[in-house]
Scaffold this active site. Structure first.
Site, PDB file in Angstrom:
ATOM      1  N   ARG A 149       0.911  -1.278   0.082  1.00  0.00           N
ATOM      2  CA  ARG A 149       0.011  -0.052  -0.048  1.00  0.00           C
ATOM      3  C   ARG A 149       0.723   1.219  -0.043  1.00  0.00           C
ATOM      4  O   ARG A 149       2.150   1.092   0.387  1.00  0.00           O
ATOM      5  CB  ARG A 149      -0.875   0.038   1.319  1.00  0.00           C
ATOM      6  CG  ARG A 149      -1.684  -1.216   1.383  1.00  0.00           C
ATOM      7  CD  ARG A 149      -2.543  -1.274   2.728  1.00  0.00           C
ATOM      8  NE  ARG A 149      -3.449  -2.460   3.127  1.00  0.00           N
ATOM      9  CZ  ARG A 149      -4.356  -2.840   2.419  1.00  0.00           C
ATOM     10  NH1 ARG A 149      -4.803  -2.041   1.737  1.00  0.00           N
ATOM     11  NH2 ARG A 149      -4.739  -3.851   2.707  1.00  0.00           N
ATOM     12  N   LYS A 261      -5.734  -5.727  -4.793  1.00  0.00           N
ATOM     13  CA  LYS A 261      -5.635  -4.243  -4.660  1.00  0.00           C
ATOM     14  C   LYS A 261      -6.179  -3.808  -3.142  1.00  0.00           C
ATOM     15  O   LYS A 261      -5.395  -3.262  -2.021  1.00  0.00           O
ATOM     16  CB  LYS A 261      -6.105  -3.318  -5.372  1.00  0.00           C
ATOM     17  CG  LYS A 261      -5.588  -1.835  -5.164  1.00  0.00           C
ATOM     18  CD  LYS A 261      -5.825  -0.815  -6.350  1.00  0.00           C
ATOM     19  CE  LYS A 261      -5.327   0.918  -6.122  1.00  0.00           C
ATOM     20  NZ  LYS A 261      -5.698   1.576  -6.936  1.00  0.00           N
ATOM     21  N   GLU A 262      -7.287  -4.060  -2.854  1.00  0.00           N
ATOM     22  CA  GLU A 262      -8.107  -4.018  -1.598  1.00  0.00           C
ATOM     23  C   GLU A 262      -7.305  -4.574  -0.471  1.00  0.00           C
ATOM     24  O   GLU A 262      -7.319  -4.143   0.718  1.00  0.00           O
ATOM     25  CB  GLU A 262      -9.322  -4.561  -1.765  1.00  0.00           C
ATOM     26  CG  GLU A 262     -10.463  -4.180  -0.285  1.00  0.00           C
ATOM     27  CD  GLU A 262     -11.811  -4.767  -0.513  1.00  0.00           C
ATOM     28  OE1 GLU A 262     -12.283  -5.378   0.447  1.00  0.00           O
ATOM     29  OE2 GLU A 262     -12.374  -4.879  -1.741  1.00  0.00           O
ATOM     30  N   LEU A 263      -6.886  -5.774  -0.665  1.00  0.00           N
ATOM     31  CA  LEU A 263      -6.212  -6.472   0.438  1.00  0.00           C
ATOM     32  C   LEU A 263      -4.734  -6.253   0.588  1.00  0.00           C
ATOM     33  O   LEU A 263      -4.038  -6.687   1.459  1.00  0.00           O
ATOM     34  CB  LEU A 263      -6.443  -7.942   0.355  1.00  0.00           C
ATOM     35  CG  LEU A 263      -7.624  -8.547   0.221  1.00  0.00           C
ATOM     36  CD1 LEU A 263      -7.878 -10.076  -0.236  1.00  0.00           C
ATOM     37  CD2 LEU A 263      -8.203  -8.620   1.619  1.00  0.00           C
TER      38      LEU A 263
END
Length: 310
Positions: A149, A261-263
């Site tokens: 991230r 992407k979210e994780l």
């Protein structure tokens, strides 16, 4: 440790403080050498690839002597504009042995067959501290494969994202090499629950190879090509009672989907159209360590063949 008992560090219902993290670090024993196993193998490839250090891990604190690990990547020597580019990553979880050695074996034995046809960027061991301890987490008890991230607190992730950033969106494919081991059930999940102060939830471990596609960019034909190739090397994991693998529904034989992407998964960093996470099961009575490495190599080769055929 038995899975029906609380993890031996921390207090049930309370997330770890730095004191508990130090207790956890004290339990991590160096069991193998990144320099001997990985850096030495990379040195043997310097005549065939451009080898670069893309950063350095520095881990230590008042209770633990600082350790430093050079982070290494290998590129095709004659990188050519107009050729498809492919990213291969291994050892995001340092304990997942076949991912590291599968990436190295591919470079040693198969990459020459794709010279002048594909641009390769290969990072065999993203997490060397975890590799030496045979540990999923890094020194800070962070799971690197949940930490890709912006402003990541994981040094491994931040360094890899800096390496890949100039080529973001230029990759045709990204293959991230992983394993699912019995210690996910006996060590990692109990530790995760203790670290976060949450109840422990038991899980089952699938027996066989499977892939994780990107739920936000599913590519079923690509995944099917890899499953077909790996099935000639080792067995593919069947679905459980609910036609699932580790609680996630199968979307095709041997394939599940995560929102990468979210994780904060490694598979989200390249911007490639074709992305997959391999998962080998090294603890299966039906697979040897050599088969696990061969399965990783087969997956990489199948990915390259797919890209070259489109």
């Amino acid at each position: 440790m038995p899975t029906d008992r609380f993890y031996p560090i921390g207090t049930p219902g309370q997330a770890w403080s730095e004191a508990e993290r130090d207790q956890w670090r004290a339990r991590q024993v160096r069991q193998r050498s990144y320099a001997d196993d990985v850096l030495a193998a990379i040195d043997m490839l310097r005549s065939r690839f451009d080898v670069e250090s893309y950063g350095e891990l520095r881990y230590g604190n008042a209770h633990h002597v600082e350790e430093r690990f050079p982070l290494m990547a290998l590129r095709s020597r004659n990188w050519q504009r107009g050729l498809p580019s492919v990213l291969v990553t291994g050892g995001v979880h340092g304990y997942e042995t076949s991912g590291v050695h599968g990436a190295l074996r591919f470079l040693q034995a198969q990459a020459a067959g794709y010279a002048s046809r594909v641009n390769l960027l290969v990072v065999p061991c993203v997490s060397p501290w975890g590799y030496e301890r045979i540990q999923r987490w890094n020194f800070d008890a962070i799971d690197p494969n949940r930490a890709f991230r912006v402003d990541s607190a994981a040094q491994e992730c931040a360094a890899l994202m800096r390496l890949v950033a100039p080529l973001h969106g230029q990759f045709a494919a990204h293959i991230d090499l992983h394993e699912t081991t019995d210690t996910d059930k006996t060590e990692y999940r109990p530790a995760l629950a203790a670290r976060d102060g949450k109840p422990f939830e038991p899980c089952s471990i699938p027996d066989g190879f499977y892939l994780v596609d990107d739920a936000e960019n599913p590519q079923p034909a690509f995944q099917a090509a890899l499953i077909e190739a790996v099935g000639r090397v080792t067995h593919i994991a069947p679905g459980g009672e609910n036609n699932d693998i580790i609680g996630t529904p199968l979307v095709a034989p041997g394939v599940i989907e995560y929102a990468k992407k979210e994780l904060g998964l490694c598979g989200s960093i390249s911007g490639a159209r074709y992305v997959t996470t391999t998962e080998v099961y090294p603890d299966s009575p039906r697979a040897t360590p050599e088969q696990c490495i061969a399965a990783q190599v087969a997956a990489v080769c199948a990915a390259l063949d797919f890209v070259l055929a489109i």
